[in-house]
Design an enzyme around this catalytic site. Sequence first.
Site, PDB file in Angstrom:
ATOM      1  N   ARG A 239     -68.264 -33.855 -13.639  1.00  0.00           N
ATOM      2  CA  ARG A 239     -67.625 -34.613 -14.065  1.00  0.00           C
ATOM      3  C   ARG A 239     -67.535 -34.475 -15.724  1.00  0.00           C
ATOM      4  O   ARG A 239     -68.415 -34.129 -16.105  1.00  0.00           O
ATOM      5  CB  ARG A 239     -68.585 -35.840 -13.816  1.00  0.00           C
ATOM      6  CG  ARG A 239     -68.391 -36.526 -12.315  1.00  0.00           C
ATOM      7  CD  ARG A 239     -66.926 -37.069 -12.131  1.00  0.00           C
ATOM      8  NE  ARG A 239     -66.618 -37.416 -10.748  1.00  0.00           N
ATOM      9  CZ  ARG A 239     -66.348 -36.838  -9.667  1.00  0.00           C
ATOM     10  NH1 ARG A 239     -65.798 -35.519  -9.822  1.00  0.00           N
ATOM     11  NH2 ARG A 239     -66.023 -37.506  -8.619  1.00  0.00           N
ATOM     12  N   GLU A 268     -58.629 -38.128 -18.215  1.00  0.00           N
ATOM     13  CA  GLU A 268     -57.748 -37.124 -17.401  1.00  0.00           C
ATOM     14  C   GLU A 268     -56.360 -37.904 -17.276  1.00  0.00           C
ATOM     15  O   GLU A 268     -56.216 -38.873 -16.975  1.00  0.00           O
ATOM     16  CB  GLU A 268     -58.308 -36.863 -16.178  1.00  0.00           C
ATOM     17  CG  GLU A 268     -59.672 -36.364 -16.463  1.00  0.00           C
ATOM     18  CD  GLU A 268     -60.312 -35.671 -15.004  1.00  0.00           C
ATOM     19  OE1 GLU A 268     -61.153 -34.867 -15.219  1.00  0.00           O
ATOM     20  OE2 GLU A 268     -59.754 -36.257 -13.991  1.00  0.00           O
ATOM     21  N   HIS A 286     -58.679 -30.720 -12.994  1.00  0.00           N
ATOM     22  CA  HIS A 286     -59.428 -31.295 -12.157  1.00  0.00           C
ATOM     23  C   HIS A 286     -59.233 -30.719 -10.825  1.00  0.00           C
ATOM     24  O   HIS A 286     -58.832 -31.487  -9.498  1.00  0.00           O
ATOM     25  CB  HIS A 286     -59.467 -33.003 -11.980  1.00  0.00           C
ATOM     26  CG  HIS A 286     -60.637 -33.395 -11.400  1.00  0.00           C
ATOM     27  ND1 HIS A 286     -61.263 -34.703 -11.821  1.00  0.00           N
ATOM     28  CD2 HIS A 286     -61.352 -33.358 -10.219  1.00  0.00           C
ATOM     29  CE1 HIS A 286     -62.291 -35.066 -11.441  1.00  0.00           C
ATOM     30  NE2 HIS A 286     -62.304 -34.204 -10.278  1.00  0.00           N
TER      31      HIS A 286
END
Length: 315
Positions: A239, A268, A286
């Site tokens: 994370r 993000e 990600h």
Amino acid sequence: MAPKLKIVVTPRSFGKSDPAPIELLASRGYDVVYNPYGRILTKEEMKGLLADADGIIVGVDPLDREVLTEAPGLKIISKYGVGTDNIDLKYAEERGIKVTLAAGSNTEAVADYAFALMMAVARRVNVIDRACRDGVWKAEAAIDIHGKTLGLLGLGAIGKAVARRASGFGMKVLAYDLFRDEATAAAYGISYRDSIEGIVREADFISLHLPLDDKTAGIIGREQFEMMKPTAVLVNTARGGLIDESALLEALRAGRIWGAGIDVFEKEPPDNPALLALGNLIAGSHCAASTQGAVTNMGMIATNNLIKHLEVSVS
């Protein structure tokens, strides 16, 4: 005739590598609404989609108290993955909303990517590739991986999978975790450390596999970077909030560490051009879990979890 149950599906990769999860949802006769924006949804967009929803298959989109308050009929949150930092679990429990995880669905894929980032940063793969494309043909100094020390912050399923990979490279493996698995440690020669500092001081490679919560937010900051070796490589596939990104920028700019492979960011997509411009950073989108097998596994597990708990709740 009773109205169809409405299901919201937000992950953009859902059913992309294999239509089986989509077909399974269709077979139940639900009214399924897929992410119409092709990106992570905002709170306001989530509120609109969930206003009359019975269930949701969710990725990293926000499901805090503010959003869940606007979803009075929601019965099940089926996580497409295992991280729950985007979900207000306490409020969901208060409301009687079931939360399920796609446990084990992407463990090997994320471990593969974490190790790939370690290797790519150590060997300057991105720098060499860019130079070759620019017509610059020269050797690029790099650091070794074989026989070095790997420090794992978090020894859950993914951390253990990374440790297994490290054994093939003859690496010494250190780990920090609040819950010790002595059997795994013995099987793979893992040595536990009692603090994060014990990891960052000793390790040549540091890979993060922790959940994000109040205790772990910013767990790698200026103080920890000061402790690291100048040849240290930091990898984060967990994370974004685990790392203080301003401190990361300073450390990379100053050459305080060798480099970093970062697949997850505080925001993000990330909006710090100075960080993304650095040659000693390899950035991911990600995407550590984005393999065909993992995507299919996550989709099927998340869908089956939703069906199981939704249909029990309305029976």
